[in-house]
Design a protein around this motif. Sequence first.
Motif, PDB file in Angstrom:
ATOM      1  N   ALA A  43      39.232  39.422  39.739  1.00  0.00           N
ATOM      2  CA  ALA A  43      40.160  38.643  40.561  1.00  0.00           C
ATOM      3  C   ALA A  43      41.616  39.055  40.346  1.00  0.00           C
ATOM      4  N   GLU A  44      41.844  40.013  39.445  1.00  0.00           N
ATOM      5  CA  GLU A  44      43.189  40.490  39.110  1.00  0.00           C
ATOM      6  C   GLU A  44      44.049  39.360  38.529  1.00  0.00           C
ATOM      7  N   LEU A  45      43.421  38.571  37.653  1.00  0.00           N
ATOM      8  CA  LEU A  45      44.118  37.498  36.944  1.00  0.00           C
ATOM      9  C   LEU A  45      44.105  37.788  35.448  1.00  0.00           C
ATOM     10  N   GLN A  86      47.339  29.847  36.171  1.00  0.00           N
ATOM     11  CA  GLN A  86      47.017  30.671  37.336  1.00  0.00           C
ATOM     12  C   GLN A  86      45.874  29.978  38.099  1.00  0.00           C
ATOM     13  N   LEU A  88      42.610  30.050  41.179  1.00  0.00           N
ATOM     14  CA  LEU A  88      41.523  30.826  41.747  1.00  0.00           C
ATOM     15  C   LEU A  88      40.894  30.011  42.873  1.00  0.00           C
ATOM     16  N   LYS A 112      44.546  33.787  43.456  1.00  0.00           N
ATOM     17  CA  LYS A 112      43.685  34.800  44.054  1.00  0.00           C
ATOM     18  C   LYS A 112      42.502  34.117  44.747  1.00  0.00           C
ATOM     19  N   ILE A 114      38.436  34.591  45.731  1.00  0.00           N
ATOM     20  CA  ILE A 114      37.229  35.397  45.541  1.00  0.00           C
ATOM     21  C   ILE A 114      36.090  34.767  46.342  1.00  0.00           C
TER      22      ILE A 114
END
Length: 249
Positions: A43-45, A86, A88, A112, A114
């Motif tokens: 997820a680029e986290l 952050q 999701l 992000k 997903i």
Amino acid sequence: MIVFFNFEAELYKKHNVPVSFVGNPLLDNVKTAISRKELLRKAELKTDLLTISLLPGSREKEVKTLLPVMLECAKIINGYLLGRVQFLILRSPSVKEEIFPKSLKGYDLPIKIISGLTYDGLAASDFSLVCSGTATLETAILATPMVILYKVNFLTWIFIRMMIKIPNIGLVNVVKGRKIAEEFIQFDAEPEKICDYVIPLLQDKDKLCRLKLELLSIKLLLGEPGASIRAAEIIVNLLKNSCTSSIIP
């Protein structure tokens, strides 16, 4: 009757209806495929930040109603925990993908989206904002602390309120028989109200730990894995007995 919840079995028994509680199929279905680290990397986290997932529902109308509320919550939480949190968004494959980027316009958030990895995303989350429904039970099985949100148009709400006879509507609370996950329903589903509860909770490790333990206990109330097989066996035996009794000697 074949039922997936023990409270349903008790209801039928009171009315002398033959019933079998076979357990809940979610115990077989709710499984993760990848680790928290892998999920967050996909997820680029970051792996060292508090991760909050948003589950706005599996129907387009739900998402269009609840996602803006959840995003406003994320904005407020991010303002308090800037640099430490952050987000999701866990998109259901049944909801059009283009809805989500459109909703995110105007939000400057570490967030992000997903798709198709809901269970992995939940397991990787420290907390979740969840649309009322089966998702609350899935979240509980994975022991992810949550709050439950739901909102519909006013006329639908009036009809629902006339039909509801129980104090809580979140499935996880119904199964437990009392409120363990806070509910923000209809007029209470306002970002400020939600965040007034969530922000202090996120900073209280003891409360979060107790909530996780409460959610873990839900699995015990769902019976044992293998519900579908037990249900099939009951049906097969019923059909066999029916065929045997119909044969004229």
